[in-house]
Motif scaffolding. Structure first.
Motif, short mmCIF file in Angstrom:
data_model
loop_
_atom_site.label_atom_id
_atom_site.label_comp_id
_atom_site.label_asym_id
_atom_site.label_seq_id
_atom_site.Cartn_x
_atom_site.Cartn_y
_atom_site.Cartn_z
N LEU A 22 7.24 0.68 4.51
CA LEU A 22 8.04 0.97 3.32
C LEU A 22 9.00 2.14 3.52
O LEU A 22 9.91 2.32 2.71
CB LEU A 22 7.11 1.27 2.14
CG LEU A 22 6.17 0.14 1.75
CD1 LEU A 22 5.18 0.61 0.69
CD2 LEU A 22 6.96 -1.06 1.25
N TRP A 23 8.82 2.92 4.57
CA TRP A 23 9.64 4.10 4.76
C TRP A 23 10.53 4.04 6.00
O TRP A 23 11.49 4.78 6.09
CB TRP A 23 8.72 5.34 4.85
CG TRP A 23 7.80 5.40 3.68
CD1 TRP A 23 6.46 5.13 3.69
CD2 TRP A 23 8.13 5.66 2.32
NE1 TRP A 23 5.95 5.23 2.42
CE2 TRP A 23 6.95 5.56 1.55
CE3 TRP A 23 9.33 5.98 1.67
CZ2 TRP A 23 6.92 5.76 0.19
CZ3 TRP A 23 9.29 6.19 0.30
CH2 TRP A 23 8.10 6.08 -0.42
N ARG A 24 10.18 3.18 6.94
CA ARG A 24 10.96 3.08 8.17
C ARG A 24 11.25 1.62 8.46
O ARG A 24 10.37 0.87 8.87
CB ARG A 24 10.21 3.72 9.34
CG ARG A 24 10.02 5.22 9.13
CD ARG A 24 9.44 5.93 10.31
NE ARG A 24 10.31 5.79 11.48
CZ ARG A 24 9.83 5.78 12.71
NH1 ARG A 24 8.55 5.92 12.94
NH2 ARG A 24 10.66 5.65 13.73
N ASP A 25 12.49 1.21 8.27
CA ASP A 25 12.89 -0.19 8.45
C ASP A 25 12.61 -0.74 9.84
O ASP A 25 12.40 -1.93 9.99
CB ASP A 25 14.39 -0.35 8.15
CG ASP A 25 14.71 -0.18 6.68
OD1 ASP A 25 13.79 -0.28 5.84
OD2 ASP A 25 15.89 0.05 6.35
N VAL A 26 12.61 0.12 10.85
CA VAL A 26 12.39 -0.37 12.22
C VAL A 26 10.94 -0.76 12.47
O VAL A 26 10.65 -1.45 13.45
CB VAL A 26 12.85 0.66 13.28
CG1 VAL A 26 14.35 0.90 13.18
CG2 VAL A 26 12.07 1.95 13.16
N LEU A 27 10.03 -0.33 11.61
CA LEU A 27 8.61 -0.67 11.77
C LEU A 27 8.31 -1.95 11.01
O LEU A 27 8.06 -1.94 9.80
CB LEU A 27 7.70 0.47 11.30
CG LEU A 27 7.76 1.74 12.11
CD1 LEU A 27 6.89 2.83 11.47
CD2 LEU A 27 7.31 1.49 13.55
N GLY B 119 0.82 -1.20 0.00
CA GLY B 119 0.00 0.00 0.00
C GLY B 119 0.85 1.25 0.00
O GLY B 119 2.00 1.23 -0.44
N ASN B 120 0.29 2.32 0.54
CA ASN B 120 1.00 3.59 0.59
C ASN B 120 2.20 3.56 1.52
O ASN B 120 3.19 4.22 1.27
CB ASN B 120 0.05 4.70 1.08
CG ASN B 120 -1.10 4.91 0.15
OD1 ASN B 120 -0.97 4.83 -1.06
ND2 ASN B 120 -2.27 5.17 0.71
N ALA B 121 2.08 2.81 2.60
CA ALA B 121 3.12 2.85 3.63
C ALA B 121 3.62 1.48 4.06
O ALA B 121 4.67 1.39 4.68
CB ALA B 121 2.60 3.60 4.86
N TRP B 122 2.88 0.40 3.72
CA TRP B 122 3.21 -0.91 4.26
C TRP B 122 3.22 -1.98 3.18
O TRP B 122 2.45 -1.91 2.22
CB TRP B 122 2.18 -1.32 5.32
CG TRP B 122 2.24 -0.46 6.53
CD1 TRP B 122 1.59 0.72 6.74
CD2 TRP B 122 3.03 -0.69 7.69
NE1 TRP B 122 1.92 1.23 7.97
CE2 TRP B 122 2.79 0.39 8.57
CE3 TRP B 122 3.90 -1.71 8.08
CZ2 TRP B 122 3.41 0.48 9.82
CZ3 TRP B 122 4.50 -1.62 9.31
CH2 TRP B 122 4.25 -0.54 10.17
N ALA B 123 4.08 -2.96 3.38
CA ALA B 123 4.06 -4.20 2.59
C ALA B 123 3.68 -5.31 3.56
O ALA B 123 4.13 -5.32 4.72
CB ALA B 123 5.42 -4.48 1.97
N ALA B 124 2.85 -6.23 3.09
CA ALA B 124 2.41 -7.34 3.93
C ALA B 124 2.52 -8.64 3.15
O ALA B 124 2.16 -8.70 1.97
CB ALA B 124 0.96 -7.12 4.39
N GLU B 125 3.02 -9.65 3.82
CA GLU B 125 3.03 -11.02 3.29
C GLU B 125 2.12 -11.82 4.19
O GLU B 125 2.36 -11.91 5.40
CB GLU B 125 4.43 -11.61 3.28
CG GLU B 125 5.37 -10.97 2.27
CD GLU B 125 4.92 -11.19 0.83
OE1 GLU B 125 4.37 -12.27 0.52
OE2 GLU B 125 5.13 -10.28 0.00
#
Length: 129
Positions: A78-83, A61-67
């Protein structure tokens, strides 16, 4: 503390959660937002994977990838590796169903469900519509 979804004074979707479920709350409010059709797609994917009708699914999506797999949901911002986080499938299904209940307060819900079922040629697999 369990996760709680609500609308703020301006009608925006918000959540309160402990650290453990915070990524789920961010994913739903950031990427699913208040779009009934997207939430219906997610509920269907979770139900189909849990029932073995589908092996897995990828979402971005705009901010997240999900498997999504039978083992659970792996989220990565997608923007903050720690999340990033992993949630067992039953927990993810419970939280997404809870989110749907907030969206379902909207009178547009019925139209969205009817269109989803028509477009997919089957009844929606989630029982709490």
């Amino acid at each position: 503390m369990a996760i709680e979804f609500f609308r703020d004074q301006d009608g925006y979707l918000e959540f309160r959660a402990d650290r453990r479920e915070a990524c789920l709350g961010m994913w739903l409010t950031d990427d699913i937002q208040s779009v009934h059709e997207i939430c219906l797609d997610l509920l269907a994917d979770l139900a189909d994977i849990a029932a073995g009708r589908k092996g897995g699914e990828s979402w971005e999506g705009n901010a997240w990838a999900a498997e999504i797999s039978p083992e659970g949901v792996d989220l990565q911002n997608l923007w903050r590796d720690v999340l990033k986080a992993h949630y067992p499938l039953p927990e993810a299904r419970r939280v997404v169903a809870q989110y749907w209940r907030l969206l379902a307060d909207d009178p547009d819900r019925g139209r969205a469900v009817t269109e989803w079922e028509r477009d997919n040629g089957r009844p929606h697999p989630y029982g709490g519509l």
